[in-house]
Scaffold this motif. Sequence first.
Motif, PDB file in Angstrom:
ATOM      1  N   GLU A  15     -35.539 -27.878 -58.212  1.00 32.22           N
ATOM      2  CA  GLU A  15     -36.854 -28.076 -57.711  1.00 32.22           C
ATOM      3  C   GLU A  15     -37.377 -29.587 -58.407  1.00 32.22           C
ATOM      4  O   GLU A  15     -38.105 -30.089 -57.799  1.00 32.22           O
ATOM      5  N   ALA A  18     -36.267 -32.236 -56.074  1.00 32.39           N
ATOM      6  CA  ALA A  18     -37.130 -32.314 -54.945  1.00 32.39           C
ATOM      7  C   ALA A  18     -38.385 -32.980 -55.385  1.00 32.39           C
ATOM      8  O   ALA A  18     -39.031 -33.520 -54.334  1.00 32.39           O
ATOM      9  N   ARG A  44     -28.934 -23.351 -49.679  1.00 30.91           N
ATOM     10  CA  ARG A  44     -30.437 -23.142 -49.203  1.00 30.91           C
ATOM     11  C   ARG A  44     -31.268 -24.310 -49.785  1.00 30.91           C
ATOM     12  O   ARG A  44     -32.173 -24.760 -48.717  1.00 30.91           O
ATOM     13  N   PHE A  45     -31.043 -24.923 -50.952  1.00 28.22           N
ATOM     14  CA  PHE A  45     -31.614 -26.102 -51.130  1.00 28.22           C
ATOM     15  C   PHE A  45     -31.446 -27.357 -50.292  1.00 28.22           C
ATOM     16  O   PHE A  45     -32.311 -28.010 -49.765  1.00 28.22           O
ATOM     17  N   ALA A  47     -30.636 -26.960 -47.184  1.00 30.25           N
ATOM     18  CA  ALA A  47     -31.446 -26.744 -46.077  1.00 30.25           C
ATOM     19  C   ALA A  47     -32.819 -27.478 -45.804  1.00 30.25           C
ATOM     20  O   ALA A  47     -33.595 -27.548 -44.684  1.00 30.25           O
ATOM     21  N   SER A  48     -33.306 -27.446 -47.030  1.00 30.59           N
ATOM     22  CA  SER A  48     -34.792 -28.133 -47.004  1.00 30.59           C
ATOM     23  C   SER A  48     -34.829 -29.674 -47.321  1.00 30.59           C
ATOM     24  O   SER A  48     -36.015 -30.231 -47.129  1.00 30.59           O
TER      25      SER A  48
END
Length: 299
Positions: A15, A18, A44-45, A47-48
Amino acid sequence: MAVYQGREHLPAQLESLAAQSFDNWVLIAGDDGSTDGSDAILRRFGASLAPGQLRIVAGPRKGAVANFRALLTQVPASATHVAFCDQDDVWHKDRLQRGLAALSALPADRPAVWCSRVTNCAADLTPRSMSPVPRYPPSFRHSLMQNLVQGNTVLMNPAACDLVAAANAEAGPVVMHDWWIYQLVSGAGGQIVYDAEPSVLYRQHGGNLVGANDRFAARLAALRRIWDGTYRDWSRRNLAALRASADRLTAENRALLEDFARLHGPLLQRVAAMRRGRFHRHRPLSQVTLWLAVLLGRS
């Protein structure tokens, strides 16, 4: 980013990546055989993110130092700067931006590393202390005795990246990748930029590879390493790694490296080399301990 069993703290670090104010980055994560779902967290990270902004590669499964060194071989030719990232920290929002600004003010053809203080935190990120400010400027003679470059804050300019990548193919085992980089870049006449403002929340927990040296117990452990010969073994490993890349050092620092090697010889040779090399550590008590190690043959 070297990753191993990082499920508990990895999401917070991702996070913070990002949220960086400088957003033109690519994350290369070396998963060293995690079985706790770290790979799924990374995916999952990813994918963002934009396509290609995350690459997950298999680590060598030989520990964090080997993982970081293996990751150096994965850096694409199109990359400019390289930063190291620990899986369990949290970056300040301007960590990359501050480092890039500092390095951009330096000559592009000279290897340079930016690093900073950190805020030492409990496992829940409650701040406990800040890492100490160095008493003296970074130098090769200091790097041979003590590390100043904390790996989780490292940012290298392109010239440093090229130097470290070339030496990485030559060097055998090293004690710690960040200590070796401090030695290599300063020894080659490069510049170490130390920022006195913290850029990372350094999470302290039971799984830290190297903890913060801010408590009496940690300092006592450092004394124990000198007494039991661990520090002497580290010195010899660092010496071998640097000798493998000796042609990349300045002539002055090659001579200094040989004085460092003489610290492993007979007593009178050790004392003479210590005086001639003006080797030092940052704290007075630590310097006294260094002299004691030299006198006892444990340097």
